[in-house]
Design a protein around this motif. Structure first.
Motif, mmCIF file in Angstrom:
data_model
loop_
_atom_site.group_PDB
_atom_site.id
_atom_site.type_symbol
_atom_site.label_atom_id
_atom_site.label_comp_id
_atom_site.label_asym_id
_atom_site.label_seq_id
_atom_site.Cartn_x
_atom_site.Cartn_y
_atom_site.Cartn_z
ATOM 1 N N ALA A 1 26.398 -2.227 8.174
ATOM 2 C CA ALA A 1 27.159 -2.299 9.422
ATOM 3 C C ALA A 1 27.612 -0.926 9.904
ATOM 4 O O ALA A 1 28.052 -0.791 11.046
ATOM 5 N N THR A 2 27.519 0.099 9.065
ATOM 6 C CA THR A 2 27.941 1.433 9.491
ATOM 7 C C THR A 2 26.837 2.171 10.245
ATOM 8 O O THR A 2 27.082 3.224 10.821
ATOM 9 N N ILE A 3 25.633 1.643 10.221
ATOM 10 C CA ILE A 3 24.524 2.244 10.946
ATOM 11 C C ILE A 3 24.494 1.667 12.358
ATOM 12 O O ILE A 3 24.617 0.463 12.543
ATOM 13 N N LYS A 4 24.322 2.510 13.338
ATOM 14 C CA LYS A 4 24.399 2.089 14.743
ATOM 15 C C LYS A 4 23.079 1.445 15.180
ATOM 16 O O LYS A 4 22.461 1.846 16.160
ATOM 17 N N SER A 5 22.664 0.446 14.457
ATOM 18 C CA SER A 5 21.358 -0.175 14.644
ATOM 19 C C SER A 5 21.453 -1.435 15.493
ATOM 20 O O SER A 5 22.535 -1.870 15.888
ATOM 21 N N ARG A 6 20.296 -2.058 15.720
ATOM 22 C CA ARG A 6 20.278 -3.312 16.471
ATOM 23 C C ARG A 6 20.985 -4.428 15.708
ATOM 24 O O ARG A 6 21.518 -5.354 16.315
ATOM 25 N N GLU A 7 21.007 -4.346 14.366
ATOM 26 C CA GLU A 7 21.727 -5.351 13.585
ATOM 27 C C GLU A 7 23.238 -5.238 13.828
ATOM 28 O O GLU A 7 23.932 -6.248 13.977
ATOM 29 N N ALA A 8 23.754 -4.007 13.860
ATOM 30 C CA ALA A 8 25.169 -3.798 14.170
ATOM 31 C C ALA A 8 25.477 -4.266 15.589
ATOM 32 O O ALA A 8 26.553 -4.805 15.861
ATOM 33 N N ALA A 9 24.520 -4.065 16.493
ATOM 34 C CA ALA A 9 24.690 -4.528 17.875
ATOM 35 C C ALA A 9 24.874 -6.036 17.909
ATOM 36 O O ALA A 9 25.751 -6.558 18.619
ATOM 37 N N TYR A 10 24.062 -6.742 17.145
ATOM 38 C CA TYR A 10 24.172 -8.207 17.109
ATOM 39 C C TYR A 10 25.508 -8.629 16.500
ATOM 40 O O TYR A 10 26.150 -9.564 16.999
ATOM 41 N N LEU A 11 25.931 -7.961 15.438
ATOM 42 C CA LEU A 11 27.191 -8.317 14.800
ATOM 43 C C LEU A 11 28.352 -8.209 15.783
ATOM 44 O O LEU A 11 29.227 -9.084 15.826
ATOM 45 N N ASN A 12 28.374 -7.136 16.561
ATOM 46 C CA ASN A 12 29.445 -6.979 17.535
ATOM 47 C C ASN A 12 29.383 -8.055 18.615
ATOM 48 O O ASN A 12 30.400 -8.628 19.007
ATOM 49 N N ALA A 13 28.183 -8.334 19.090
ATOM 50 C CA ALA A 13 28.030 -9.314 20.161
ATOM 51 C C ALA A 13 28.428 -10.715 19.712
ATOM 52 O O ALA A 13 29.167 -11.419 20.407
ATOM 53 N N ILE A 14 27.942 -11.139 18.543
ATOM 54 C CA ILE A 14 28.255 -12.494 18.092
ATOM 55 C C ILE A 14 29.729 -12.607 17.711
ATOM 56 O O ILE A 14 30.340 -13.675 17.857
ATOM 57 N N SER A 15 30.337 -11.513 17.267
ATOM 58 C CA SER A 15 31.758 -11.541 16.926
ATOM 59 C C SER A 15 32.614 -11.709 18.176
ATOM 60 O O SER A 15 33.566 -12.504 18.192
ATOM 61 N N ALA A 16 32.295 -10.957 19.230
ATOM 62 C CA ALA A 16 33.048 -11.074 20.487
ATOM 63 C C ALA A 16 32.865 -12.467 21.084
ATOM 64 O O ALA A 16 33.809 -13.065 21.606
ATOM 65 N N ALA A 17 31.640 -12.979 20.993
ATOM 66 C CA ALA A 17 31.361 -14.324 21.502
ATOM 67 C C ALA A 17 32.120 -15.376 20.698
ATOM 68 O O ALA A 17 32.736 -16.291 21.265
ATOM 69 N N SER A 18 32.098 -15.264 19.382
ATOM 70 C CA SER A 18 32.759 -16.238 18.519
ATOM 71 C C SER A 18 34.269 -16.206 18.698
ATOM 72 O O SER A 18 34.929 -17.253 18.652
#
Length: 358
Positions: A112-129
């Protein structure tokens, strides 16, 4: 855009710094684990406020917001729980399967510390949830002092039907999600801009999927009038939509001119809109185990022999091949309803093949 994977050495300095930081800082996703969630249920208002102020992984403004609502902590925890569950569902058959580490301070490891597409998804699904969990709590009356149904929607005047009943107040859910999550980000940094963009994309994914539900009213079922209200979509649909955005995420770079912003790395690529996900760094290699990044690798993962997708043995096993195992399986079968009121099943035994990555 194609997927790009790079070795762990590029991230060594960043990860070392982040690991030191995480010795004293957990992350808010920890609230989503059952063991933690159970400790924040049914707190008295005083105990709730004290717990909020002691959360080391909250920044000061998050502590203040948490303490303001005497019932919000378990709702925040539920938002984290939903985010973890949906992430693991969407990534279940990919090289990175959204692994969590309940025993660590960093829920998703150093990935999660890497500014990758996986981190992008984590932020998006967290804000949505978060928006989803708070909106649902409003409708259920769990935050009755602050929100309930969306009454503003009734001001509209459609011709064939009218608004009524209790519409889910997504505006309030979005407001809380924004106040709680965006406050952590510095819009003067590349990471801050990336996270803020993906947070907003997550919230928009919920709003854009709000559903109109109607019920007929009239003499003898004539349906002379329909009463309609807006309700939340299933979070699964939101998560699936965000996964498609993840697959088509835009690789961007940080530009500091008249104002700080993110820009696509090549003019040949489409400019991302507010519903797209963006990332700054290529993903690490998820094929092999990497203890520094908390990557488990794909050895031992079950793959789909007949699939040509990422869950198929050639791709999931990263070209290393696979082994086929035969195992005995017991399943309930030939179930029948017996009056009243039981379902009786037989137990059937069979042998099934399972394909496991080398």
């Amino acid at each position: 855009m194609g997927r790009h994977y790079v070795g762990a050495s590029v991230w060594t300095a960043t990860v070392v710094w982040m690991t030191m930081w995480q010795l004293t800082q957990a992350d808010w996703w920890q609230l989503g684990f059952p063991a933690t969630l159970s400790t924040i249920l049914n707190l008295t208002p005083t105990a709730h406020k004290e717990r909020c102020m002691k959360m080391d992984f909250f920044v000061d403004k998050q502590k203040e917001l948490c303490a303001k609502y005497d019932k919000i902590l378990p709702i925040i925890g539920n938002g984290a729980k939903l985010a973890i569950e949906e992430c693991q569902t969407q990534f279940a058959y990919t090289r990175w399967n959204c692994t969590t580490f309940a025993e660590k301070n960093n829920t998703f490891g150093n990935v999660a510390t890497i500014k990758s597409r996986e981190a992008a998804y984590l932020n998006a699904i967290s804000a949505a949830s978060m928006a989803y969990a708070v909106t649902r709590a409003c409708t259920k009356g769990e935050l009755s002092e602050w929100c309930s149904c969306d009454n503003k929607i009734r001001q509209r005047k459609p011709t064939k039907w009218k608004w009524g009943a209790c519409s889910d107040d997504i505006r309030y859910g979005e407001k809380f999600s924004k106040e709680f999550l965006d406050v952590r980000e510095d819009q003067n940094t590349a990471l801050g801009l990336m996270n803020l963009h993906n947070n907003e994309a997550g919230r928009r994914a919920v709003r854009s999927r709000m559903q109109r539900t109607c019920k007929c009213h009239g003499v003898s079922g004539s349906c002379s009038m329909q009463i309609c209200w807006r309700r939340l979509p299933t979070l699964r649909k939101v998560a699936e939509g965000l996964y498609k955005r993840y697959e088509g995420a835009s690789h961007v770079k940080y530009v500091e001119r008249r104002r700080k912003k993110l820009k696509v790395i090549s003019p040949d690529f489409k400019k991302p809109n507010r519903t797209d996900l963006v990332y700054l760094e290529d993903s690490p290699d998820y094929c092999e185990k990497n203890e520094t990044l908390n990557i488990l690798g794909t050895r031992g993962r079950v793959c789909n022999l007949t699939s040509q997708g990422i869950d198929g043995c050639p791709l999931l096993c990263c070209g290393r091949g696979y082994q086929t195992r035969v195992k005995d399986v017991e399943e309930k079968c030939q179930c029948a309803f017996v009056w009243c009121c039981n379902v009786v099943c037989n137990t059937c035994r069979s042998r099934k093949e399972e394909h496991v990555c080398n």
